[in-house]
Design an enzyme around this catalytic site. Structure first.
Site, PDB file in Angstrom:
ATOM      1  N   PHE A   1       0.852  -1.192   0.000  1.00  8.31           N
ATOM      2  CA  PHE A   1       0.000   0.000   0.000  1.00  8.31           C
ATOM      3  C   PHE A   1       0.899   1.257   0.000  1.00  8.31           C
ATOM      4  O   PHE A   1       1.950   1.265   0.638  1.00  8.31           O
ATOM      5  CB  PHE A   1      -0.880  -0.038   1.257  1.00  8.31           C
TER       6      PHE A   1
ATOM      7  N   ASP B   1       1.800  -5.296   8.249  1.00  2.31           N
ATOM      8  CA  ASP B   1       0.601  -4.481   8.074  1.00  2.31           C
ATOM      9  C   ASP B   1      -0.574  -5.453   7.947  1.00  2.31           C
ATOM     10  O   ASP B   1      -0.615  -6.261   7.009  1.00  2.31           O
ATOM     11  CB  ASP B   1       0.764  -3.616   6.812  1.00  2.31           C
TER      12      ASP B   1
ATOM     13  N   TYR C   1     -11.220   0.391  10.606  1.00  3.93           N
ATOM     14  CA  TYR C   1     -12.444   0.848   9.919  1.00  3.93           C
ATOM     15  C   TYR C   1     -12.838  -0.072   8.767  1.00  3.93           C
ATOM     16  O   TYR C   1     -13.801   0.205   8.061  1.00  3.93           O
ATOM     17  CB  TYR C   1     -12.301   2.296   9.413  1.00  3.93           C
ATOM     18  N   LYS C   2     -12.075  -1.153   8.555  1.00  8.52           N
ATOM     19  CA  LYS C   2     -12.423  -2.086   7.474  1.00  8.52           C
ATOM     20  C   LYS C   2     -13.305  -3.189   8.061  1.00  8.52           C
ATOM     21  O   LYS C   2     -14.481  -2.983   8.310  1.00  8.52           O
ATOM     22  CB  LYS C   2     -11.145  -2.624   6.840  1.00  8.52           C
TER      23      LYS C   2
ATOM     24  N   ARG D   1     -12.139  -3.875  -7.532  1.00  8.87           N
ATOM     25  CA  ARG D   1     -11.863  -4.709  -6.364  1.00  8.87           C
ATOM     26  C   ARG D   1     -13.181  -5.042  -5.681  1.00  8.87           C
ATOM     27  O   ARG D   1     -13.993  -4.156  -5.404  1.00  8.87           O
ATOM     28  CB  ARG D   1     -10.922  -3.942  -5.428  1.00  8.87           C
TER      29      ARG D   1
END
Ligand SMILES: Cc1ncc(COP(=O)(O)O)c(C=O)c1O
Length: 419
Positions: free
Chosen positions: A141, A218, A243-244, A393
């Site tokens: 990322f 990560d 928050y995912k 995605r």
């Protein structure tokens, strides 16, 4: 071309609908969907791996917090409860999701800031000046890459890049080749944000240790979607978003894991009052608080923690093993639908087919996919996300996503391709 056209795999549209209905009927976690706001609408949400849906409970929990705790207890709330929340919720997250014993996980900052602090702490724990290389990969990322590049500049270190297959991810062999006597720290994502590739966390961690270096993982796309055994794999440091799959809400704080082995000498770079021993003494000079508390810097963000607590309770009840089983079933079904509908239209699967190497999302590439394609899907209440240069995605959140929702969303993607 009719929207009922079937692909060369011979699976009919009717058969896919029957299968989705059957999978939903047999899903032992199906009722968890009712805990989330908006799941009773026809909207197809395929982006819970960017921002999870809110729980119905969160609306009540936040309102009660505002009314009773913030409104009623005012500043007393900090001493009575809030100051303890980063560790208390960190421990629950460690137990329910990370495979981490208490005292090693804390909620703080954002993932970007936590990763910076962990990377610097990892470097401080490798005092050998001959170890001057940081290992990272081109598929990670952006924030991860930028952080390592910035730290290399600050510290005069060399970058060693791994270049993974974009439709897969970093392999154990690649890590073995990239690490050695000059390696200080390796930063990797357990699940690749684009392809969804699930890295061999235990094997890679052991390989990094064999090379005499330390690893920072990560876990943004893995926390809440796959089983993670941080203690079992003897991981050094890890961080992730809440928050995912943890549904903490937009901008909810991150988590940090520091292996107990590294806690006594933990040296993180942002010395703030909340990480100091006896913060409210406001004394001269910085002396870190003992244990994971020394990882804090400033005032904790309480709202996001209230929201994520609801999901942690659900995860403890459902178990990560059952959640991973559903996650695999969801992505396997999405791949079957891809084969039946999207592959015949020239789309390519940019994710692993092997479930053991796949996390909770898949990416589909097609030269005609653009930001405009995804905007049009969003306008029709089908919500995946766009990943450049031409990927869509599809993120499948096991507690809130149904198989029928996946099928509806992928039908809309097929219809866009058919024009
Ligand atoms: C894999 C990964 N790492 C890091 C981040 C950065 O997190 P934040 O913006 O909360 O700092 C994200 C955000 O989506 C991510 O997906």
């Amino acid at each position: 071309m009719s929207i009922h056209q079937d692909g060369p795999t011979g699976v009919t549209t009717e058969a896919l609908h029957r299968r989705a209905a059957e999978l939903d009927r047999q899903d032992p976690l199906a009722t968890y969907r009712d805990h989330f706001i908006g799941t009773d609408t026809p909207l197809s949400y395929l982006d819970g791996n960017s921002l999870g849906r809110p729980l119905k409970r969160t609306a009540d929990d936040v309102a009660a917090f505002v009314r009773n705790e913030w409104g009623g207890r005012l500043i007393r709330g900090w001493d009575e409860q809030w100051l303890a929340m980063p560790q208390a919720i960190g421990d629950q997250l460690g137990r329910a999701v990370l495979g981490a014993a208490p005292g090693q996980t804390i909620i703080a900052d954002s993932t970007t800031v936590v990763l910076y602090k962990l990377l610097r702490a990892a470097l401080a724990a490798v005092p050998d000046p001959d170890r001057n290389e940081l290992v990272l990969d081109t598929g990670n990322f952006p924030t991860d890459r930028y952080l390592v590049e910035g730290i290399a500049l600050e510290e005069g270190l060399t970058l060693r890049w791994i270049d993974p297959d974009p439709a897969a991810g970093v392999t154990l062999d690649q890590v073995r080749q990239a690490t050695g006597p000059r390696t200080a720290v390796v930063l990797l994502s357990q699940i690749a944000y684009r392809s969804g590739h699930l890295a061999d966390l235990p094997g890679i961690t052991a390989a990094v240790h064999d090379a005499g270096a330390l690893v920072v993982w990560d876990l943004c796309h893995s926390a809440g979607s796959v089983e993670i055994g941080l203690d079992g794999a003897d991981v050094d440091f890890a961080a992730g978003c809440t928050y995912k799959y943890l549904n903490g809400g937009p901008g909810s704080p991150a988590f940090a894991y520091v292996n107990a082995r590294h806690l006594p000498a933990l040296n993180q770079p942002i010395w703030g009052w909340m990480g100091r021993k006896d913060a409210f003494e406001m004394a001269a000079g910085y002396e870190p608080a003992a244990g994971i508390r020394g990882f804090l810097s400033g005032t904790p963000a309480i709202f996001g923690m209230i929201a994520m607590q609801g999901t942690l309770d659900l995860i403890e009840e459902a178990s990560m093993a059952a959640i991973r089983t559903k996650s695999v079933a969801l992505t396997a079904f999405a791949i079957d639908v891809f084969d039946a509908w999207l592959a015949p239209l020239g789309a390519e699967l940019a994710s692993p087919r092997d479930a053991g190497e796949r996390g909770g999302h898949i990416t589909v590439d097609h030269p005609d996919f653009s930001k405009a394609t995804v905007e049009a899907l969003w306008d029709g209440d089908v919500i995946p996300d766009f990943r450049s240069p031409h990927g869509i995605r599809v993120g499948l959140s096991p507690l809130s996503t149904s198989f029928a929702e996946v099928l509806d969303g992928m039908a809309a993607i097929r219809d866009r391709l058919q024009g």
